[in-house]
Design a protein around this motif. Sequence first.
Motif, PDB file in Angstrom:
ATOM      1  N   UNK A   1     -16.205  90.896  25.471  1.00 18.21           N
ATOM      2  CA  UNK A   1     -16.881  89.600  25.511  1.00 18.21           C
ATOM      3  C   UNK A   1     -15.913  88.442  25.322  1.00 18.21           C
ATOM      4  N   UNK A   2     -14.858  88.692  24.551  1.00 27.88           N
ATOM      5  CA  UNK A   2     -13.923  87.597  24.292  1.00 27.88           C
ATOM      6  C   UNK A   2     -13.118  87.202  25.520  1.00 27.88           C
ATOM      7  N   UNK A   3     -13.231  88.000  26.587  1.00 29.15           N
ATOM      8  CA  UNK A   3     -12.511  87.670  27.822  1.00 29.15           C
ATOM      9  C   UNK A   3     -13.361  86.856  28.796  1.00 29.15           C
ATOM     10  N   UNK A   4     -14.581  86.544  28.411  1.00 29.37           N
ATOM     11  CA  UNK A   4     -15.456  85.763  29.305  1.00 29.37           C
ATOM     12  C   UNK A   4     -14.948  84.326  29.404  1.00 29.37           C
ATOM     13  N   UNK A   5     -14.811  83.861  30.629  1.00 28.96           N
ATOM     14  CA  UNK A   5     -14.400  82.476  30.880  1.00 28.96           C
ATOM     15  C   UNK A   5     -15.676  81.629  30.951  1.00 28.96           C
ATOM     16  N   UNK A   6     -16.001  80.929  29.859  1.00 26.29           N
ATOM     17  CA  UNK A   6     -17.298  80.262  29.737  1.00 26.29           C
ATOM     18  C   UNK A   6     -17.450  79.113  30.738  1.00 26.29           C
ATOM     19  N   UNK A   7     -16.422  78.319  30.919  1.00 25.55           N
ATOM     20  CA  UNK A   7     -16.537  77.161  31.818  1.00 25.55           C
ATOM     21  C   UNK A   7     -16.773  77.595  33.255  1.00 25.55           C
ATOM     22  N   UNK A   8     -15.999  78.585  33.752  1.00 25.27           N
ATOM     23  CA  UNK A   8     -16.186  79.067  35.124  1.00 25.27           C
ATOM     24  C   UNK A   8     -17.498  79.819  35.274  1.00 25.27           C
ATOM     25  N   UNK A   9     -17.942  80.496  34.210  1.00 26.52           N
ATOM     26  CA  UNK A   9     -19.219  81.218  34.285  1.00 26.52           C
ATOM     27  C   UNK A   9     -20.381  80.243  34.461  1.00 26.52           C
ATOM     28  N   UNK A  10     -20.340  79.105  33.756  1.00 27.74           N
ATOM     29  CA  UNK A  10     -21.398  78.106  33.898  1.00 27.74           C
ATOM     30  C   UNK A  10     -21.340  77.433  35.264  1.00 27.74           C
ATOM     31  N   UNK A  11     -20.116  77.216  35.769  1.00 27.69           N
ATOM     32  CA  UNK A  11     -19.967  76.532  37.056  1.00 27.69           C
ATOM     33  C   UNK A  11     -20.466  77.382  38.213  1.00 27.69           C
TER      34      UNK A  11
END
Length: 384
Positions: A209-219
């Motif tokens: 989970x710590x490898x999730x790219x939050x900004x790109x995931x939302x975009x």
Amino acid sequence: MLFNWLMYCLLLLGVIIFNIFFDGYLAFFCLMFTLLLPLISFGLMFFLRNQLNIKINTITSSCAVGDKCVVCLTASTKNNFISGKVRVRICTRNTFTGDISKDYIYISPSVETHNIDMIFNSANSGSLLFEIDEIKVYDFLVLFHIKKKVSDEDRFCRLTILPLGKEMEAPSSIDSGIEDESNEYSKKLAGDDPSEIYDIREYRDGDKLRRIHRWLSEKHNKIIVKDFGEPISKGVLVLVDFSDSIKLSESTLELLYGLLDNLREQNIRPAVKWFNFNTKQVNEFSLGVDFNVSAFFSIMLESAECKSGLLENYSYTEDFGKYSTILYLCSKPNENAAAKLYEISEFITTVVYEICSEENSSNNKLQDLPIEYNIINIENRIND
């Protein structure tokens, strides 16, 4: 030369008979000239030796097994005068296999430089040491001879015969030996260093989970994860142990060539150790970035020989913390080698490649060790 002395004696006998039956200055001058001619030839022989320049050198520094290689012998004199023949004996020694051969070359040197190309075709890898073993200078009547010495710079030359590399995959169990302070990262392997992003991709089952790219995931409205970089390894050590069998040692060189080439493609820069019988020490060579396998063999083959002895003289304690994985290439390992490998495997990840043949079967005791053990049968590889 004995034939030349016989011919001279017949000539002298003829001149003496001529002097007996014909009285006069002509017969006397012919006799004196015949008697003085060997002395004149003998004196000129020393003059030729002092004026003679001979050296040996190679056209190229290395070539592969089976390829034609050229060694050039250069001879010249400082002055142009009547000279006799010069016989050069060249000793060729393969310092790796121990094979020795001798060749003789006859030349008639002059003020113009003579280049004699000698073509060799070696069936075995190794470092060929060419030596001008002896130079005999003959007078122009070929009745006498004296020896000449040359400097070591002109007397020796070396040519490396590189092995033919066999395709060989690096073991999957290699511990990369990540270094925290490394600033170089692999372009082919993902790792665990969060300071360097290797790739960005969609989420797969098992990703942390710590490898999730939050900004790109939302975009992009889908889960995007980051693959971190893998620092380029400097923690792999290759130990090479040869045997007294030229056939097995030749195969060891070929497999080493393939292994190093494969490690280079993975951006793994190993160090290599082998035993030097001349110095009775273990030699080490660390291969740098974009290392050249051929250049490494040119260095190693100058001191390596077809003899075992590496493990007996190798102190693995000096490599604690320095190398994370040891790759050991060998043939005909004995019980002492098995015991040493067991000690090494307790501290460092160890992978063994044993080269064997129909005449030399593998060591069953190695299969019981807690190591990754690979048997390389050279007959099967040839048939393939």
